[in-house]
Design an enzyme around this catalytic site. Structure first.
Site, PDB file in Angstrom:
ATOM      1  N   ASN A 216       0.830  -1.203   0.000  1.00 28.63           N
ATOM      2  CA  ASN A 216       0.000   0.000   0.000  1.00 28.63           C
ATOM      3  C   ASN A 216       0.867   1.257   0.000  1.00 28.63           C
ATOM      4  O   ASN A 216       2.048   1.220   0.353  1.00 28.63           O
ATOM      5  CB  ASN A 216      -0.910   0.006   1.227  1.00 28.63           C
ATOM      6  CG  ASN A 216      -0.116  -0.057   2.519  1.00 28.63           C
ATOM      7  OD1 ASN A 216       0.775  -0.905   2.655  1.00 28.63           O
ATOM      8  ND2 ASN A 216      -0.422   0.794   3.462  1.00 28.63           N
ATOM      9  N   ASP A 238       8.228  10.323  -3.665  1.00 29.40           N
ATOM     10  CA  ASP A 238       9.047  10.676  -2.498  1.00 29.40           C
ATOM     11  C   ASP A 238      10.539  10.639  -2.779  1.00 29.40           C
ATOM     12  O   ASP A 238      11.348  10.848  -1.890  1.00 29.40           O
ATOM     13  CB  ASP A 238       8.722   9.766  -1.311  1.00 29.40           C
ATOM     14  CG  ASP A 238       9.091   8.304  -1.568  1.00 29.40           C
ATOM     15  OD1 ASP A 238       9.485   7.980  -2.706  1.00 29.40           O
ATOM     16  OD2 ASP A 238       8.960   7.494  -0.625  1.00 29.40           O
ATOM     17  N   SER A 366       7.699   2.088  -7.712  1.00 26.57           N
ATOM     18  CA  SER A 366       8.197   2.821  -6.541  1.00 26.57           C
ATOM     19  C   SER A 366       8.277   4.320  -6.780  1.00 26.57           C
ATOM     20  O   SER A 366       8.239   5.101  -5.828  1.00 26.57           O
ATOM     21  CB  SER A 366       9.575   2.306  -6.116  1.00 26.57           C
ATOM     22  OG  SER A 366      10.566   2.689  -7.041  1.00 26.57           O
ATOM     23  N   GLY A 535      25.984  17.163   7.505  1.00 24.19           N
ATOM     24  CA  GLY A 535      26.411  17.400   6.137  1.00 24.19           C
ATOM     25  C   GLY A 535      25.494  16.695   5.170  1.00 24.19           C
ATOM     26  O   GLY A 535      24.424  16.200   5.531  1.00 24.19           O
ATOM     27  N   GLN A 536      25.925  16.626   3.902  1.00 22.62           N
ATOM     28  CA  GLN A 536      25.061  16.065   2.877  1.00 22.62           C
ATOM     29  C   GLN A 536      24.871  14.571   3.053  1.00 22.62           C
ATOM     30  O   GLN A 536      23.811  14.031   2.775  1.00 22.62           O
ATOM     31  CB  GLN A 536      25.675  16.361   1.503  1.00 22.62           C
ATOM     32  CG  GLN A 536      24.752  16.043   0.341  1.00 22.62           C
ATOM     33  CD  GLN A 536      25.304  16.532  -0.970  1.00 22.62           C
ATOM     34  OE1 GLN A 536      26.394  17.079  -1.037  1.00 22.62           O
ATOM     35  NE2 GLN A 536      24.564  16.330  -2.038  1.00 22.62           N
ATOM     36  N   GLU A 539      26.475  12.957   9.671  1.00 23.17           N
ATOM     37  CA  GLU A 539      26.249  13.845  10.802  1.00 23.17           C
ATOM     38  C   GLU A 539      27.431  13.764  11.753  1.00 23.17           C
ATOM     39  O   GLU A 539      28.218  12.814  11.713  1.00 23.17           O
ATOM     40  CB  GLU A 539      24.958  13.432  11.534  1.00 23.17           C
ATOM     41  CG  GLU A 539      23.710  13.535  10.680  1.00 23.17           C
ATOM     42  CD  GLU A 539      22.483  12.961  11.378  1.00 23.17           C
ATOM     43  OE1 GLU A 539      22.663  12.262  12.403  1.00 23.17           O
ATOM     44  OE2 GLU A 539      21.368  13.198  10.886  1.00 23.17           O
ATOM     45  N   LYS A 571      31.606  11.064  13.958  1.00 22.33           N
ATOM     46  CA  LYS A 571      31.154  11.372  12.600  1.00 22.33           C
ATOM     47  C   LYS A 571      30.516  10.111  12.029  1.00 22.33           C
ATOM     48  O   LYS A 571      31.136   9.060  11.977  1.00 22.33           O
ATOM     49  CB  LYS A 571      32.329  11.810  11.730  1.00 22.33           C
ATOM     50  CG  LYS A 571      33.042  13.043  12.256  1.00 22.33           C
ATOM     51  CD  LYS A 571      34.245  13.368  11.392  1.00 22.33           C
ATOM     52  CE  LYS A 571      35.054  14.518  11.990  1.00 22.33           C
ATOM     53  NZ  LYS A 571      36.263  14.801  11.196  1.00 22.33           N
ATOM     54  N   ASP A 675      40.350  25.399   6.618  1.00 27.27           N
ATOM     55  CA  ASP A 675      39.242  26.047   7.350  1.00 27.27           C
ATOM     56  C   ASP A 675      39.679  26.368   8.768  1.00 27.27           C
ATOM     57  O   ASP A 675      38.948  26.123   9.729  1.00 27.27           O
ATOM     58  CB  ASP A 675      38.010  25.136   7.347  1.00 27.27           C
ATOM     59  CG  ASP A 675      36.752  25.868   7.831  1.00 27.27           C
ATOM     60  OD1 ASP A 675      36.765  27.115   7.847  1.00 27.27           O
ATOM     61  OD2 ASP A 675      35.777  25.196   8.190  1.00 27.27           O
TER      62      ASP A 675
END
Length: 832
Positions: A216, A238, A366, A535-536, A539, A571, A675
């Site tokens: 479903n 989605d 899907s 991040g992309q 985490e 990480k 950085d």
């Protein structure tokens, strides 16, 4: 001349490729992993007029102040009415067009320590038309989202399932009578499909060896009646493609068959599955992509024919004739799921109905997505008529080809003049800023000489002589050739897979002797405390390890008392990360494992025996240096006169010396940080006098400041993707992407300026990001118009001259970290 032009061909091919993509807009397959951009609450892209609320406690806490990480007004939106026991107060954001929302962020009201209000939980409602509102629920039917635990931390929540909406409302909740305030951000991207609803038969249940498989559409947000879903969106849009085995899912803790919506031919009672798609506006449809399962051993096959009908509006008749498409299937015996592209012939419509014919008992889909455009409109007899825009595309392609040919001619003239004047050894670096115009797709080209050096004597003892860089600049090539910079070496992208900064290093060829395997830590010993950043693909979490002394394979000389937990940063790579992201993550582990220095955060271990992959690093008890210093004042000769924590000048210099020591170690390995800033330095326990008397602390250089929303304002976002810390970057980094140890020295000078300003303001706070970039151009032009950071009030002139040396236009005139460390430990301590 052909040999001279050869190095420029990759850049020209890049222009051709991007120009063709701009013209054709073929990169249309929806990728949820890339759809995670901040949509403009924090940076002001969303105007105040699009932020409304049910009420506000005062003018200074009205809706427009509900922006994440900003402190306008009294620091947040605060409703006038109570949120307990009712939950009718809301903060609303209007995005003006449909967006695909992947996650949301919330924050309480801090107001420089005066605020104490936050929402421990909240609900979300969303709307695609401003009239019909839908309550968001997670994949297990839960409506309540856990929120904040304090007033200042940002809490990000992934939306599973994602939301497709134009308007979103946040309803703060409370379990008792309490004041609640809220700041928010939305993350996602524009929903280019334009699909606002689809109608389809309800999915069926498959009986597989006595076990039910529910196929479903479990996240459908419309209505269901008489076996039909209508008025909503769900799993078919989605962005998640199901796997080869429909019994397995990419989501955790869900039932078999979750990724697919499936129909049985006998149960449905007809030979086709009819799906109707409703769009925001009339569009010209070029292609439809359908991802379908083909587990033929279980009587699941891809459809063999599609018949599509087109309708200009809800009240219009179906246009004639219908479009019939046969689906020639190859590899019928291959059980792999597959995406089928169906050409729709550039037909205009607002409503599209497609009938998918069964090839076997079951049809499982899907994902369905569309490549469509808004039609060009022309007037015929006073009536608007939709027109395909293929002619405009042809004109655009012709213009782009003409521009490229003109660019080739300009480069040929430049190269010929170089050859004619015999200016050998001069290399031109082409930095192309491609600005996709909504109407024309034009781009601009800036040609910049690559060399940023000029001859001159070394400015400091120990500084490298002109013409030959030391080891921390790279190895000089034989025969007096040019020195390679690290952009030519093995460089991982500036933003790592978990959102942290990643070091630039020469190609790694580590052997077991110089890169021993790291211990595998039991992940059940990691106790989550809070999310530090995201991040992309991953985490960064703050965790504790209880009784770390019990872990025999944790080979690290920490001095934690028995019974005290060890703070660590973890990480984590998301399990659905791409193969390239996994390789980059493991490469980052390999890099960090080589960093063993008292002033560098150490990699303690890994969890790579199973997903999700984790790397565990030290974390210092007092957090990052920026936050540590910003809550302190400089201790003067008269001593403390208030209760605010203080820091002494010698303590600042000691801390700066530790940072220089750590950077000296990095440069000895030819590592480039890229950085360096106070946000990327962590503060540990005391080393000298007590804190109230300005005692210094142990400092270690870290790498995950980029992932933290707290410092999002320190980074300049390029076209919604890459982020760059431009206020700390040398001019050659900004203009040419050239990162070296010399550019790290520049960043150290800015970091030292931050420390002596006690982190009370951002570097170049009086400039916009664009003005900072313009100032980098002034450094390049070197006509005396460049602007330097001003001398902090407590900074001795001799120390400020060191900063100015770090910001020399000429890369080779900047001091080495060895010299900086020596200066700070021997000379700066005696300056007042």
């Amino acid at each position: 001349m052909a040999a001279q032009m050869l190095p420029l061909l990759p850049a020209l091919l890049t222009v051709l490729l991007i120009s063709w993509t701009a013209a054709q807009d073929v990169d249309w397959h929806f990728d949820t992993v890339k759809c995670r951009y901040a949509l403009g609450m924090e940076d002001g892209t969303i105007p105040d007029s699009d932020i409304t609320a049910s009420s506000a406690w005062s003018d200074s806490t009205e809706a427009k102040h509900g922006r994440l990480s900003t402190g306008e007004g009294d620091g947040a939106w605060c409703p006038a009415g109570p949120v307990f026991p009712s939950s009718s107060e809301y903060l609303q954001v209007d995005l003006r067009k449909l967006h695909f929302l992947s996650l949301v962020g919330t924050q309480g009201r801090h107001a420089d320590g005066l605020g104490r209000e936050f929402a421990r939980s909240y609900r979300l409602r969303y709307s695609r038309d401003g009239r019909h509102w839908i309550m968001w629920k997670d994949r297990w039917g839960q409506e309540v989202v856990s929120g904040n635990e304090n007033t200042y931390d940002v809490v990000l929540k992934d939306l599973g399932p994602p939301i497709i909406a134009r308007m979103v409302r946040f309803y703060p909740l409370a379990d008792r009578v309490m004041s609640v305030c809220l700041r928010v951000e939305l993350y996602g991207c524009v929903w280019k499909d334009g699909l606002k609803a689809y109608t389809a038969p309800v999915g069926h249940v498959m009986d597989l060896s006595g076990s039910p498989v529910y196929l479903n559409d479990s996240i459908y947000d419309g209505s269901k009646e008489a076996g039909v879903m209508f008025g909503g969106l769900g799993q078919l849009c989605d962005g998640v493609l199901g796997g080869n085995d429909f019994m397995e899912s990419k989501e955790l803790r869900v039932w078999p068959g979750y990724d697919y919506v499936g129909w049985n031919r006998e149960t449905l009672g007809q030979p086709t599955v009819d799906i109707e798609f409703h769009f925001e506006k009339t569009r010209v449809f070029h292609t439809m992509q359908v991802h379908s399962n083909h587990r033929h051993t279980q009587h699941v096959r891809v459809f063999n024919e599609v018949v599509c009908e087109f309708k200009a509006s809800l009240l219009s008749p179906w246009a004639e004739p219908a479009l019939s498409l046969q689906v020639p299937l190859s590899d019928l015996h291959d059980p792999s799921s597959r995406t089928i592209s169906l050409p729709l012939g550039g037909r205009p419509a607002q409503i599209l109905r497609c009938r998918f014919s069964f090839s076997d008992r079951w049809l499982l889909i899907s994902e369905i997505s569309f490549y469509s455009k808004f039609p060009a409109v022309t007037l015929r007899a006073g009536l608007p008529v939709a027109k395909d825009d293929s002619s405009n595309t042809a004109i655009l392609i012709g213009c782009l080809v003409g521009i490229i040919l003109l660019l080739l001619a300009i480069i040929a003239v430049i190269l010929w003049r170089q050859y004619w004047k015999k200016l050998l050894g001069k290399v031109f670096f082409i930095t192309m800023f491609l600005y996709r115009s909504k109407a024309l797709g034009l781009f601009s080209v800036c040609i910049i000489p690559l060399d940023c050096v000029r001859e001159g004597p070394p400015p400091y003892p120990g500084a490298p002589p002109p013409g030959l860089s030391g080891a921390h600049y790279g190895e000089a090539s034989g025969g007096g050739g040019s020195v390679p910079h690290y952009a030519e070496a093995d460089i991982i992208s500036l933003q790592g897979v978990s959102g942290n900064n990643t070091y630039a290093v020469p190609a790694l060829s580590a052997t077991p002797t110089d890169c021993p395997p790291l211990p595998e830590l039991p992940r059940e010993r990691l106790i989550f405390k809070e999310k530090l950043g995201e991040g992309q693909f991953g985490e960064v979490h703050l965790c504790e390890i209880e009784d770390p002394q019990d872990l025999e394979n944790l080979e690290f000389p920490f001095n934690v008392r028995k019974g005290r937990p060890l703070l660590v940063a973890v990480k984590i790579l998301r399990p659905d990360a791409s193969k390239n992201a996994r390789n980059d993550f493991l490469k980052e582990v390999k890099i960090l494992s080589r960093l063993k220095d008292p002033n560098i955060i150490c990699l303690l271990g890994v969890c790579v025996s199973s997903d999700p992959l984790c790397m565990v690093t030290e974390y210092m008890e007092s957090g990052d240096l920026n936050q540590y210093l910003s809550h302190r004042v400089l201790l003067d000769k008269t001593g403390p006169s208030h209760n605010t924590p203080t820091i002494s000048y010698p303590a600042l210099i000691s801390m700066a010396s530790q940072i220089a020591s750590g950077m000296k170690f990095l440069s000895s390995l030819n590592f480039v940080h890229r950085d360096l800033a106070t946000r990327n330095c962590l503060v540990g326990g005391e080393r000298g006098e007590g804190e109230d008397r300005g005692g210094e602390r142990q400092i270690k250089i870290a790498d995950f400041g980029m992932s933290r929303n707290l410092y999002a304002g320190d980074y300049y976002r390029i076209q919604g993707r890459a982020v760059l810390p431009i206020r700390w970057m040398a001019w050659e980094c900004i203009l040419m992407g050239k990162f070296t140890t010399a550019s790290d020295v520049w960043a150290f000078g800015v970091t030292l300026w931050e420390m002596l300003s006690v982190c009370q303001e951002q570097p170049y706070s009086h400039m916009t990001d664009e003005q900072v970039i313009d100032n980098a151009g002034e450094f390049f032009r070197d006509q005396g118009r460049q602007v330097y950071l001003s001398r902090p009030a407590v900074c001795p002139q001799g120390l400020y001259e060191l900063m100015l040396g770090c910001w020399s236009r000429d890369c080779k005139l900047r001091p080495s970290f060895a010299y900086i460390h020596s200066f700070l430990t021997e000379d700066a301590m005696n300056m007042v």
